[in-house]
Design a protein around this motif. Structure first.
Motif, PDB file in Angstrom:
ATOM      1  N   GLU A 244       0.885  -1.586   0.025  1.00  0.00           N
ATOM      2  CA  GLU A 244      -0.479  -0.003  -0.055  1.00  0.00           C
ATOM      3  C   GLU A 244       0.716   1.001   0.262  1.00  0.00           C
ATOM      4  O   GLU A 244       0.093   2.026  -0.423  1.00  0.00           O
ATOM      5  N   SER A 245       1.962   0.793   0.003  1.00  0.00           N
ATOM      6  CA  SER A 245       2.813   2.478   0.888  1.00  0.00           C
ATOM      7  C   SER A 245       3.743   3.080  -0.934  1.00  0.00           C
ATOM      8  O   SER A 245       4.497   3.710  -0.861  1.00  0.00           O
ATOM      9  N   TRP A 247       2.036   1.540  -4.359  1.00  0.00           N
ATOM     10  CA  TRP A 247       1.402   1.692  -5.271  1.00  0.00           C
ATOM     11  C   TRP A 247      -0.023   2.410  -4.884  1.00  0.00           C
ATOM     12  O   TRP A 247      -0.998   1.912  -3.988  1.00  0.00           O
ATOM     13  N   GLU A 248      -0.499   3.477  -5.779  1.00  0.00           N
ATOM     14  CA  GLU A 248      -1.514   4.438  -5.619  1.00  0.00           C
ATOM     15  C   GLU A 248      -2.944   2.919  -5.484  1.00  0.00           C
ATOM     16  O   GLU A 248      -3.905   3.979  -4.486  1.00  0.00           O
ATOM     17  N   THR A 249      -3.693   1.922  -6.204  1.00  0.00           N
ATOM     18  CA  THR A 249      -4.422   1.761  -6.310  1.00  0.00           C
ATOM     19  C   THR A 249      -4.237   0.143  -6.174  1.00  0.00           C
ATOM     20  O   THR A 249      -4.066  -0.700  -6.853  1.00  0.00           O
ATOM     21  N   ASN A 254      -4.546  -1.207 -12.627  1.00  0.00           N
ATOM     22  CA  ASN A 254      -4.757   0.233 -13.014  1.00  0.00           C
ATOM     23  C   ASN A 254      -3.518   0.358 -13.431  1.00  0.00           C
ATOM     24  O   ASN A 254      -1.873   0.832 -13.126  1.00  0.00           O
ATOM     25  N   HIS A 257       0.162   2.988 -13.181  1.00  0.00           N
ATOM     26  CA  HIS A 257       0.940   2.665 -11.803  1.00  0.00           C
ATOM     27  C   HIS A 257       2.731   2.062 -12.543  1.00  0.00           C
ATOM     28  O   HIS A 257       3.313   2.769 -12.102  1.00  0.00           O
TER      29      HIS A 257
END
Ligand code: HEM
Length: 338
Positions: A244-245, A247-249, A254, A257
């Protein structure tokens, strides 16, 4: 083979497995197999079944308590598969040995046999060029190189059917940049969106979530934890691919990325589907080439949609658990474009 289904729903697993398997076969044996060759069909089926079984709870249990549960069914099945694969590989190698011509090298097996003979003639002791290593090199390459690439391509087509706006953009970029000619590896740099989509497929599909077990070769202290020599270590690739730190989603498909604000492709350090370090996937560059060439070819020629009566939302992305994570059984329609 896609063409044969005339736009009707079909399971993409078999044609993709055969295609990727034949790439390895060409490199190893120096020739392809016909798709209706019974021995080839069995070899591919067994390789896929074994990969599935290796990830089963029974085999995980066996790995933890080998003496207690050596009788379990999946282990017996796995051993039988290995035995039959070795029998097939031995027959194929015998054939190549009988027709070996040192001045015409057809593939890896020929090169290995030539070197083996040379070492035997020079009475080299403890050479790695022996029959056993040859058989296991072939079976490992076949197993490692077939399921992985085919599974990634299956995820790719499933994701294209689920996200048609992404499929539109890939097809638009390919039409604009390369037109109707077949893409070559050099085209990748001019297809940033397509490249980003392929990377995102690999990231989200996360097909080898636990890499391959390793053993520490000496005592180490890692991030404050003491790990004794000889401890089995599983590098969890999921923890990086879904970090999670990083990748944006992380849990959503998506392609952005891998795109900067101007739409240029950019590589991310946390993209590690092939693992890292000294034992990183041996086939990484081959796999990347295959994924690009197959994906662009398949997208150029066909449009992928869910079967009639199934909506895009209903296409299920829950993986089927094995040693690798493949899509759950599903069918897609491949409608001819050109
Ligand atoms: C999308 C396709 C592929 C993916 C995602 C993939 C991924 C991986 C991963 C995660 C490992 C474990 C690395 C580690 O131990 O930490 C591995 C090992 C390996 N892969 Fe691949 N692989 C792919 C395709 C291939 C292909 C096409 C070949 C065929 C040449 C291949 C041959 C191997 C071999 C021989 C190893 C063992 C390397 C060693 O232990 O030194 N892989 N792969």
């Amino acid at each position: 083979m896609f063409e044969d289904h005339k736009g009707k729903p079909f399971d993409t697993a078999r044609p993709l497995n055969y295609a990727t398997s034949n790439i390895i076969s060409s490199i190893v044996y120096g020739s392809r197999f016909e798709y209706n060759d019974p021995r080839f069909k069995e070899m591919v089926r067994r390789a896929n079944q074994s990969i599935c079984i290796v990830g089963s709870a029974q085999i995980q249990l066996y790995n933890m308590f080998p003496r207690l549960v050596s009788w379990i069914k999946n282990r017996q099945l796995l051993l039988r598969n290995v035995e039959m694969t070795i029998r097939d590989v031995k027959a194929l190698v015998k054939n190549l040995k009988e027709t070996l011509n040192p001045s015409v090298c057809r593939g890896l097996v020929d090169r290995f046999l030539i070197r083996k003979e040379k070492e035997e003639d020079s009475c080299v002791k403890d050479t790695p060029y022996n029959e056993k290593n040859l058989i296991f090199t072939i079976t490992n390459l076949f197993a490692a190189g077939t399921d992985t690439t085919a599974t990634t391509l299956r995820w790719g087509l499933l994701l294209m059917a689920k996200y048609p706006h992404v499929q539109d953009q890939v097809q638009e970029e390919m039409s604009r940049v390369i037109g109707s000619r077949q893409a070559g590896v050099d085209d990748r740099k001019n297809l940033p969106y397509t490249d980003a989509v392929i990377h995102e497929i690999q990231r989200l599909a996360n097909i080898v979530p636990m890499a391959i077990p390793h053993k520490t070769s000496r005592d180490v202290t890692f991030q404050g934890y003491f790990i004794k020599e000889g401890t089995t270590v599983l590098p969890l690739l999921t923890s990086v691919l879904y970090d999670e730190s990083e990748w944006e989603t992380p849990h959503t498909f998506n392609p952005s990325h891998f795109l900067d604000k101007e739409g240029n492709f950019f590589r991310r350090d946390a993209f590690m589907p092939f693992s890292a370090g000294r034992r990183v996937c041996l086939g990484e560059s081959l796999a990347k080439m295959e994924l690009f060439l197959f994906f662009t070819f398949l997208l150029q020629r066909f449009r992928y949609t869910p079967p009639p009566g199934v909506t895009e939302d209903e296409l299920d992305l829950t993986p089927a658990v094995g040693f690798t994570l493949s899509p759950s059984p599903h069918e897609l329609c491949a409608v001819r474009r050109q």
